[in-house]
Each structure stands twice: as structure tokens, then as C-alpha cells.
Design a protein around this motif. Structure first.
Motif, PDB file in Angstrom:
ATOM      1  N   PRO A 191      58.973  37.768  -0.011  1.00 29.64           N
ATOM      2  CA  PRO A 191      57.991  39.160   0.536  1.00 29.64           C
ATOM      3  C   PRO A 191      56.448  38.337   1.411  1.00 29.64           C
ATOM      4  O   PRO A 191      55.856  37.629   1.852  1.00 29.64           O
ATOM      5  CB  PRO A 191      57.378  40.203  -1.001  1.00 29.64           C
ATOM      6  CG  PRO A 191      58.504  39.220  -1.578  1.00 29.64           C
ATOM      7  CD  PRO A 191      58.306  37.239  -1.517  1.00 29.64           C
ATOM      8  N   LEU A 192      57.215  39.697   2.520  1.00 34.98           N
ATOM      9  CA  LEU A 192      55.795  38.981   3.487  1.00 34.98           C
ATOM     10  C   LEU A 192      54.887  39.430   3.391  1.00 34.98           C
ATOM     11  O   LEU A 192      53.779  38.517   3.310  1.00 34.98           O
ATOM     12  CB  LEU A 192      56.171  39.674   4.771  1.00 34.98           C
ATOM     13  CG  LEU A 192      57.702  40.090   5.674  1.00 34.98           C
ATOM     14  CD1 LEU A 192      57.655  40.696   7.136  1.00 34.98           C
ATOM     15  CD2 LEU A 192      57.633  38.267   6.739  1.00 34.98           C
ATOM     16  N   ILE A 193      54.277  40.157   2.355  1.00 29.75           N
ATOM     17  CA  ILE A 193      52.744  40.121   2.057  1.00 29.75           C
ATOM     18  C   ILE A 193      52.280  39.439   0.795  1.00 29.75           C
ATOM     19  O   ILE A 193      51.157  39.401   0.808  1.00 29.75           O
ATOM     20  CB  ILE A 193      53.003  41.517   1.081  1.00 29.75           C
ATOM     21  CG1 ILE A 193      51.404  42.037   0.956  1.00 29.75           C
ATOM     22  CG2 ILE A 193      53.606  41.314  -0.483  1.00 29.75           C
ATOM     23  CD1 ILE A 193      51.025  42.593   2.363  1.00 29.75           C
ATOM     24  N   GLU A 194      53.317  38.669   0.674  1.00 27.49           N
ATOM     25  CA  GLU A 194      52.695  37.081  -0.311  1.00 27.49           C
ATOM     26  C   GLU A 194      53.042  36.217   0.378  1.00 27.49           C
ATOM     27  O   GLU A 194      52.667  34.522  -0.251  1.00 27.49           O
ATOM     28  CB  GLU A 194      53.978  37.417  -1.456  1.00 27.49           C
ATOM     29  CG  GLU A 194      53.642  38.224  -2.596  1.00 27.49           C
ATOM     30  CD  GLU A 194      53.964  38.489  -3.656  1.00 27.49           C
ATOM     31  OE1 GLU A 194      55.387  37.224  -4.132  1.00 27.49           O
ATOM     32  OE2 GLU A 194      54.550  38.647  -4.468  1.00 27.49           O
ATOM     33  N   ILE A 195      52.554  36.147   2.077  1.00 25.09           N
ATOM     34  CA  ILE A 195      53.401  34.579   2.156  1.00 25.09           C
ATOM     35  C   ILE A 195      51.981  34.619   3.128  1.00 25.09           C
ATOM     36  O   ILE A 195      50.908  35.394   3.701  1.00 25.09           O
ATOM     37  CB  ILE A 195      53.773  34.954   3.779  1.00 25.09           C
ATOM     38  CG1 ILE A 195      55.791  34.770   3.373  1.00 25.09           C
ATOM     39  CG2 ILE A 195      53.790  33.403   4.760  1.00 25.09           C
ATOM     40  CD1 ILE A 195      56.269  34.860   4.845  1.00 25.09           C
ATOM     41  N   LEU A 196      51.070  33.185   2.470  1.00 20.83           N
ATOM     42  CA  LEU A 196      49.821  33.185   2.214  1.00 20.83           C
ATOM     43  C   LEU A 196      49.672  32.116   4.134  1.00 20.83           C
ATOM     44  O   LEU A 196      48.309  32.217   4.544  1.00 20.83           O
ATOM     45  CB  LEU A 196      49.580  31.750   0.817  1.00 20.83           C
ATOM     46  CG  LEU A 196      48.806  32.541   0.052  1.00 20.83           C
ATOM     47  CD1 LEU A 196      48.545  31.191  -0.611  1.00 20.83           C
ATOM     48  CD2 LEU A 196      48.757  34.221  -0.233  1.00 20.83           C
ATOM     49  N   ALA A 197      50.383  31.626   3.807  1.00 16.76           N
ATOM     50  CA  ALA A 197      50.352  31.088   5.661  1.00 16.76           C
ATOM     51  C   ALA A 197      51.347  30.208   6.387  1.00 16.76           C
ATOM     52  O   ALA A 197      52.535  29.882   5.384  1.00 16.76           O
ATOM     53  CB  ALA A 197      49.907  29.558   5.588  1.00 16.76           C
ATOM     54  N   VAL A 198      51.808  30.049   7.410  1.00 18.02           N
ATOM     55  CA  VAL A 198      52.955  29.841   8.216  1.00 18.02           C
ATOM     56  C   VAL A 198      52.045  29.349   8.580  1.00 18.02           C
ATOM     57  O   VAL A 198      51.929  28.817  10.009  1.00 18.02           O
ATOM     58  CB  VAL A 198      54.204  31.483   8.708  1.00 18.02           C
ATOM     59  CG1 VAL A 198      55.167  30.736   9.508  1.00 18.02           C
ATOM     60  CG2 VAL A 198      54.205  31.693   7.640  1.00 18.02           C
ATOM     61  N   LYS A 199      52.844  27.718   9.238  1.00 20.49           N
ATOM     62  CA  LYS A 199      52.728  26.521  10.414  1.00 20.49           C
ATOM     63  C   LYS A 199      53.000  25.659  10.649  1.00 20.49           C
ATOM     64  O   LYS A 199      54.237  25.591   9.635  1.00 20.49           O
ATOM     65  CB  LYS A 199      50.952  25.586   9.841  1.00 20.49           C
ATOM     66  CG  LYS A 199      51.071  25.520   8.108  1.00 20.49           C
ATOM     67  CD  LYS A 199      49.905  24.554   8.171  1.00 20.49           C
ATOM     68  CE  LYS A 199      50.159  23.955   6.530  1.00 20.49           C
ATOM     69  NZ  LYS A 199      49.207  23.466   5.840  1.00 20.49           N
ATOM     70  N   CYS A 200      53.141  24.719  11.498  1.00 19.45           N
ATOM     71  CA  CYS A 200      53.778  23.254  11.377  1.00 19.45           C
ATOM     72  C   CYS A 200      53.980  22.315  10.662  1.00 19.45           C
ATOM     73  O   CYS A 200      52.837  22.386   9.671  1.00 19.45           O
ATOM     74  CB  CYS A 200      53.614  22.488  12.937  1.00 19.45           C
ATOM     75  SG  CYS A 200      54.119  23.993  14.668  1.00 19.45           S
ATOM     76  N   SER A 201      55.059  22.045  10.276  1.00 19.66           N
ATOM     77  CA  SER A 201      55.081  20.874   9.029  1.00 19.66           C
ATOM     78  C   SER A 201      53.883  19.629   9.447  1.00 19.66           C
ATOM     79  O   SER A 201      53.577  20.015  10.636  1.00 19.66           O
ATOM     80  CB  SER A 201      56.317  20.019   8.605  1.00 19.66           C
ATOM     81  OG  SER A 201      57.733  20.646   8.444  1.00 19.66           O
ATOM     82  N   ASP A 202      53.153  19.284   8.456  1.00 20.56           N
ATOM     83  CA  ASP A 202      52.024  18.136   8.922  1.00 20.56           C
ATOM     84  C   ASP A 202      52.419  17.051   8.711  1.00 20.56           C
ATOM     85  O   ASP A 202      53.630  16.880   8.968  1.00 20.56           O
ATOM     86  CB  ASP A 202      50.375  19.118   8.046  1.00 20.56           C
ATOM     87  CG  ASP A 202      51.365  17.844   6.801  1.00 20.56           C
ATOM     88  OD1 ASP A 202      52.539  17.433   6.223  1.00 20.56           O
ATOM     89  OD2 ASP A 202      50.284  18.634   5.834  1.00 20.56           O
TER      90      ASP A 202
END
Length: 551
Positions: A95-106
Motif C-alpha cells: 500500500p502506498l500509504i504505508e511506504i516510509l521511504a523510497v530511495k536508491c540502494s545504499d
């Protein structure tokens, strides 16, 4: 994040079937749990083309460094993970509402996967989800072909998630109202408050009865005391009604007969105090005497009697109809036979309405012989008068009226027993043990043959086996069951897993269950579930029915 929790649950599947597209969610709202176990029922179908905002093939990175080719589909509410582009069913849902962060892999994530056979881990992106949410705080890592595509995925997911939060921001007031409503309801429905309201109703009835007995003259001290008391009681009852409205708004209030009755009585009292010069307001004030009937909704014993009486009235309507028809037949006959008799006949049988009321008087037994029948003799014995009244007494007074009373008492006794047992059943169900796997067992219990049960278990196993490894770990089972479409959600704890696997005796390859062990574990749990349901059914049954069952 937390301010969107209540509203976000409908998009994350909380409290409803989870893991399916928005369309398939709406199809199952309000329905009972399906009895056929299919991949569509467990996980849901892929969203239709019109609702898709973006899609593409990616490499899903697993914990052990391997990879799975998956097809991602993103809509305005969720990100769906499918096995391939042609799949009809989804494998997972974020669910999009539960996404805390979207980022490039460290850098650390990239190093962890350097030993794998996947090329291009520098083109990975991560999705971090909310703890205790639909995905249990899992982190998803996906790899794509190039950096431009990676950045595009990140931008689209972030934009759609932000748009969803903005749309939901208008519903924060609903969440606040729901919180206030639950707190007010807990206070209002407490025994202390309900007994206090019942005491107020009783004191108001005492004051109304005293006013009717004393009948003070307008302007006197006594009249002022009773008027002030009426104002105080009306204000208190109005405040209590408003609290009831808040605690049970909306359908819970208007679908409850006692709440609607309270609303009518209090509204009439307020109108009676607000207007003095309107014709008929005195009649409205007379309805204040009905306030005492609000006690029936507050005291359980009185409410049980009233509910039983109300439930028993409808079954006797047929008996009342027969009684009325027979009385009407005799009224027509009386009008034809005695309508022309001077004085007595014209008075008691001059018209159908007069004759029907006369027949009602005869049924009551009040003076029918001396005041009506003997006066029709006109100084001599009249056989038709005797036959008319004696047959009416035998048919209506001795037979039909007794039938009506008998039917009324029988149905009253049944309704009262049902009301009395209802509380016992609620206590039994409240105190009955509930286990985390009960929603799943309730679905499996509808199998028809042994082969059908095995098929259901295999279908469930493949639905939980997201990495197609042929074995299920605790985490796979716990997170997978949590996502499946059950009400309430299945939350498997480590202790539950120990019980399921018989203290890990059924596990292979460490702490994993293969297909055979999984079926053995579920069959054992299903047997225990059946025993619990049988015990609960016996406890629910009235004593006499239980005795019949056991004998």
C-alpha cells in the motif's frame, strides 16, 4: 504518519481482505468469507489496465542474495508485485500509504549482493514499509536495467504516495471524531452512567405523579417548584440524548428502537417547553408521562420483558384477525336481526359500528345478559336471542379468546427464553478461546472430501511460498498469513509457530516447513478447531436442547 492510520487501513487492507486490487476489495465488502480456496480469493487479481499508472519488469532481490524476476504494477493506491507480465494474480502488495521511504540502494546493500549473479545492483532502489502495517515493516529491494529507469520508478512511487496522503488529509477530522466517539461511548455505556440515567427517569416520574396529584394552581410556589423541576429534568435528558447521539452516531443510534423512542420523548418535552401559545401544546406536555418508559431501555430485566412481549405480539396477529372477523360476522347478524327492535335494538344494534362495539362488550362479560340480552326478550323467552348470544359466548368468549391468550403466552415464553439465553450465549462467546489461526481454520473447515482439503492446503502453501523455495519459514508464514484476505487478520507469533510445528518437530532444513509438514500441521490444527467449535455449540444451546443432543 500516524494521523492517517484509520483512513489508511482501507487502502492497506486492514480489517478487510488484503492483498488484492481495489476493485476486488470492493467486490468482497460486506460478504461472508468465501468457502472456495483459490489464488484469487487468497491474494487477489491484478488491477485492470485503466487503473494502472505505471508498470514494468524488475529483479526482486531476496535475503539470501538470489533474485526473482517480477512484474511491478503501480496504481493510485498500491504497488502490486506479479510473477510475470501475463499473471492473473498478484504475489504481493505494498500500500502506498504505508511506504516510509523510497530511495536508491545504499553502499551496504550493494555490497551484500555483490556475490550474487545479478548484474547492475548499482541500479537498485529500496522501498521501506511501515512497521506493524500490511507488509510488517519489510524492506523491498528491486533492480532495473538502468539508472534512468530506477529514478523514474522512485519518482513515480513518491509522487503517487504523496498524492494519496494529500487526498487522505481531508479525512483527519473523521479520525478525530472516531476517537472521541469511542471514548464517549465507553463512558456512556458504563453501568454507572446507565444506572444514573435510570435514577433520573424514575425521579422524573415521581415528580410528574406528584404534580398530577397536587395539581397546584398557576403562579403558586408549588407550581414554580414543579416547573423548575421539569426544566431541570428536560435539560438533563436533552444532554443525555446528545451524548447518546455522539456515542452511537449514526446507524447504531437510528436503528435502535429504544434510542429512537428516547429521541421522540425528549423532543416532545423540549417542544412543549419551548412553545406555550400553540394550540395542542397541552397534549404534548401530557406525553411527558411516557418518560418513565425509558426505564425499560435502561434496566435489563424490564427490557427483556418488553422485548419478549413485542416479539410475541406479531405471531398472534393471525389469531386476532380470526377473532375480529368472527365478531364482525356476529355484528352484521345482530344488525340484521335486532336492528329494528325498538329502544334496545336501535341503541345497541342500529348500525354495524354499534353492533361491533356491543359484541366487544359481550366478550368482556360486562352486563351483556342483564343490560342487553334480557331486554331483547320483550317480556317473553326468545330462542333466537338465546342462540345468538350463547353461541357467540361459546365461540368467541370461551374458545377464540382463549386461543389468542394461549398463543400469546406460548410465543411470549419462547421469546423470553430466547432473550434470556442470548445473554448466556454472549458470555460464552466472549469467554471462548480465540486463536490466531481460527480465521484460516474457519475457511479450511468447509472442505468436502479429504482430497479437497489437501488441495486447499496445497493452494495455501503455494500462496505463502513467495520465493518458490518449496519450504516455508516462520517469517514467510507469519507475513504471508497477515497479508491474506481474512477477517480478522491472522497474526502468527513465534509461540503460535511452535505450536503449529509441534515444537519444530515437523520442520525440515532448520526451521522451515515443507509441503508435507505444512499439511500435517494444518490438519492437526483443524481437528483442534473442530473440537473447540463443537464445545462452543454445546455451550450455546439451551439446557434442554443440550440434554437432547447429549442423549
Amino acid at each position: 504518519e500516524t494521523q492517517f492510520t484509520s483512513r489508511a487501513q482501507e487502502h492497506s487492507g486492514e480489517g478487510s481482505f488484503a492483498g488484492c486490487s481495489d476493485d476486488s476489495l470492493s467486490e468482497h465488502d460486506g460478504e461472508e468469507t468465501p468457502r472456495r480456496m483459490t489464488m484469487e480469493m487468497l491474494l487477489g487479481r491484478v488491477p485492470d489496465q485503466e487503473s494502472r499508472c505505471f508498470q514494468g519488469d524488475v529483479q526482486k532481490c531476496t535475503v539470501d542474495g538470489s533474485h526473482l524476476t517480477r512484474h511491478l504494477i503501480i496504481t493510485q493506491h498500491a504497488l502490486f508485485i506479479c510473477e510475470n507480465q501475463t499473471s492473473d494474480f498478484i504475489k504481493d502488495r505494498i500500500p502506498l500509504i504505508e511506504i516510509l521511504a523510497v530511495k536508491c540502494s545504499d553502499q551496504l546493500t550493494t555490497l551484500l549482493h555483490e556475490s550474487s549473479t545479478v548484474t547492475g545492483f548499482g541500479k537498485c532502489f529500496e522501498i521501506h514499509t511501515r512497521p506493524h502495517g500490511h507488509n510488517s515493516g519489510s524492506t523491498y529491494i528491486f533492480s532495473v536495467d538502468n539508472i534512468e529507469l530506477r529514478d523514474q520508478w522512485i519518482r513515480i512511487i513518491k509522487d503517487l504516495a504523496q498524492q494519496l496522503r494529500e487526498r487522505l488529509s481531508g479525512h483527519i477530522r473523521i479520525t478525530v471524531f472516531t476517537t472521541i466517539q469511542s471514548r464517549v461511548g465507553a463512558i456512556y455505556n458504563s453501568m454507572t452512567v446507565q444506572m444514573g440515567v435510570a435514577l433520573l427517569v424514575f425521579l422524573n416520574f415521581i415528580a410528574t405523579a406528584a404534580q398530577a396529584e397536587i395539581q397546584p394552581d398557576p403562579g403558586t410556589t408549588a407550581d414554580g417548584v414543579f416547573t423548575t423541576a421539569d426544566l431541570v429534568f428536560t435539560a438533563l435528558f436533552t444532554a443525555e440524548l446528545l451524548v447518546n447521539l455522539v456515542a452511537n452516531w449514526f446507524w447504531s443510534f437510528w436503528t435502535d428502537g429504544w434510542s429512537v423512542f428516547d429521541f421522540v420523548v425528549v423532543s416532545v418535552s423540549v417542544v412543549g417547553l419551548a412553545v406555550d401559545d400553540v394550540p395542542g401544546v397541552s397534549m404534548l406536555r401530557l406525553l411527558r408521562a411516557f418518560r418513565v418508559m425509558r426505564l425499560f431501555g435502561r434496566l435489563e430485566s424490564l427490557r427483556c420483558i418488553i422485548n419478549s412481549l413485542t416479539a410475541s405480539i406479531f405471531p398472534v396477529c393471525n389469531a386476532f384477525l380470526i377473532l375480529f372477523l368472527v365478531m364482525s360476522i356476529y355484528a352484521v347478524m345482530g344488525t340484521s336481526i335486532f336492528g329494528d327492535v325498538p329502544d334496545v335494538g336501535e341503541e345497541y344494534f342500529g348500525a354495524f359500528s354499534s353492533s361491533l362495539f356491543t359484541m366487544f362488550q359481550v366478550v368482556t362479560g360486562e352486563g351483556w345478559a342483564s343490560d342487553i340480552a334480557r331486554l331483547l326478550f320483550d317480556g317473553r323467552f326468545d330462542g333466537k336471542v338465546v342462540a345468538f348470544f350463547c353461541s357467540f359466548i361459546v365461540v368467541v368468549g370461551w374458545t377464540l379468546l382463549q386461543v389468542v391468550v394461549a398463543v400469546l403466552l406460548e410465543n411470549f415464553d419462547k421469546a423470553r427464553s430466547k432473550e434470556r439465553n442470548k445473554g448466556d450465549v454472549e458470555d460464552v462467546e466472549r469467554n471462548a478461546p480465540h486463536f490466531s489461526l481460527d480465521p484460516l481454520m474457519a475457511l479450511l473447515a468447509y472442505f468436502e472430501t479429504d482430497a479437497d482439503l489437501s488441495s486447499r492446503v496445497r493452494t495455501l502453501f503455494h500462496a505463502l511460498d513467495a520465493d518458490d523455495s518449496g519450504a516455508l519459514s516462520y517469517r514467510e508464514i507469519a507475513e504471508g498469513l497477515f497479508k491474506l484476505r481474512f477477517r480478522p487478520r491472522v497474526r502468527l507469533t513465534p509461540d503460535d509457530f511452535d505450536v503449529l510445528t509441534q515444537r519444530r518437530a515437523l520442520c525440515v532444513r532448520g526451521d522451515e516447513l515443507d509441503a508435507r509438514g505444512f499439511e500435517v500441521a494444518l490438519r492437526r490444527q483443524l481437528a483442534l478447531y473442530g473440537q473447540r467449535q463443537l464445545s462452543l455449540a454445546v455451550a450455546r444451546a439451551p439446557d434442554h436442547n443440550a440434554n437432547k443432543t447429549l442423549t
